[in-house]
Every structure is written in structure tokens, then in C-alpha cells.
Design a protein around this motif. Structure first.
Motif, PDB file in Angstrom:
ATOM      1  N   UNK A  60     -55.909 -47.749 -76.621  1.00 31.08           N
ATOM      2  CA  UNK A  60     -54.994 -46.994 -75.606  1.00 31.08           C
ATOM      3  C   UNK A  60     -55.225 -47.393 -74.227  1.00 31.08           C
ATOM      4  N   UNK A  61     -54.301 -47.900 -73.716  1.00 25.31           N
ATOM      5  CA  UNK A  61     -54.612 -48.421 -72.295  1.00 25.31           C
ATOM      6  C   UNK A  61     -53.964 -47.021 -71.281  1.00 25.31           C
ATOM      7  N   UNK A  62     -54.883 -46.814 -70.453  1.00 26.09           N
ATOM      8  CA  UNK A  62     -54.529 -45.636 -69.460  1.00 26.09           C
ATOM      9  C   UNK A  62     -54.343 -46.096 -67.965  1.00 26.09           C
ATOM     10  N   UNK A  63     -53.079 -45.834 -67.509  1.00 24.88           N
ATOM     11  CA  UNK A  63     -52.918 -46.385 -66.050  1.00 24.88           C
ATOM     12  C   UNK A  63     -52.093 -44.951 -65.179  1.00 24.88           C
ATOM     13  N   UNK A  64     -52.578 -45.368 -64.097  1.00 28.90           N
ATOM     14  CA  UNK A  64     -51.740 -44.346 -63.094  1.00 28.90           C
ATOM     15  C   UNK A  64     -50.209 -44.767 -62.674  1.00 28.90           C
ATOM     16  N   UNK A  65     -49.407 -43.616 -62.691  1.00 27.58           N
ATOM     17  CA  UNK A  65     -48.163 -44.045 -62.255  1.00 27.58           C
ATOM     18  C   UNK A  65     -48.031 -43.800 -60.812  1.00 27.58           C
ATOM     19  N   UNK A  66     -47.399 -44.809 -60.278  1.00 26.60           N
ATOM     20  CA  UNK A  66     -47.425 -45.091 -58.767  1.00 26.60           C
ATOM     21  C   UNK A  66     -46.312 -44.357 -58.115  1.00 26.60           C
ATOM     22  N   UNK A  67     -46.581 -43.621 -57.031  1.00 17.96           N
ATOM     23  CA  UNK A  67     -45.425 -42.876 -56.513  1.00 17.96           C
ATOM     24  C   UNK A  67     -44.764 -43.866 -55.216  1.00 17.96           C
ATOM     25  N   UNK A  68     -43.359 -43.716 -55.206  1.00 23.75           N
ATOM     26  CA  UNK A  68     -42.795 -44.429 -53.926  1.00 23.75           C
ATOM     27  C   UNK A  68     -43.396 -44.225 -52.692  1.00 23.75           C
TER      28      UNK A  68
END
Length: 68
Positions: A60-68
Motif C-alpha cells: 500500500x503506497x501512501x502519498x500526499x495530495x498536492x494542492x494547487x
């Protein structure tokens, strides 16, 4: 506020479990940015002539959701 997303990726290697995980990271990073961690959910091997032929990992790969 930090928002993270998790995706499930299967990886394999003929070298080792560590190499299988690195393959997951290498491939995931082609389309996913900001990888934070990798959780190893399951590990298994295939056997051929009483020797390990392939190492497999379910991650399970966890990553941050980038904001504009």
C-alpha cells in the motif's frame, strides 16, 4: 491540513523482497508524486526446482495530495 491517499500495488523481483519494494516505488513514482511511505501488506515467493524463482510483495503506497 494534510490529505493523504493510499493505493495498492503489487510488485515482484527475481533478486529480493527489498528489490521488489524498490520496483514498486520506481514504477509508482512515474505517475504519483510525493510518496510518503510504503506498507508491506503481504510477501510471497514462487519456487522452481526447490529454489526461489521470484519474490512478490503486495504493498500500500501512501502519498500526499498536492494542492494547487
Amino acid at each position: 491540513m494534510s490529505v493523504l491517499k493510499v493505493i495498492e500495488i503489487l510488485g515482484n523481483s527475481t533478486v529480493s523482497f527489498e528489490d521488489a519494494v524498490q520496483n514498486v516505488i520506481n514504477e509508482a513514482s512515474k505517475s504519483v508524486r510525493n510518496i510518503k511511505s510504503v506498507y508491506i501488506e503481504d510477501m510471497q515467493v514462487t519456487v522452481n526446482n526447490n529454489k526461489i524463482a521470484e519474490y512478490r510483495v503486495n504493498t500500500k503506497v501512501c502519498f500526499g495530495i498536492m494542492e494547487d
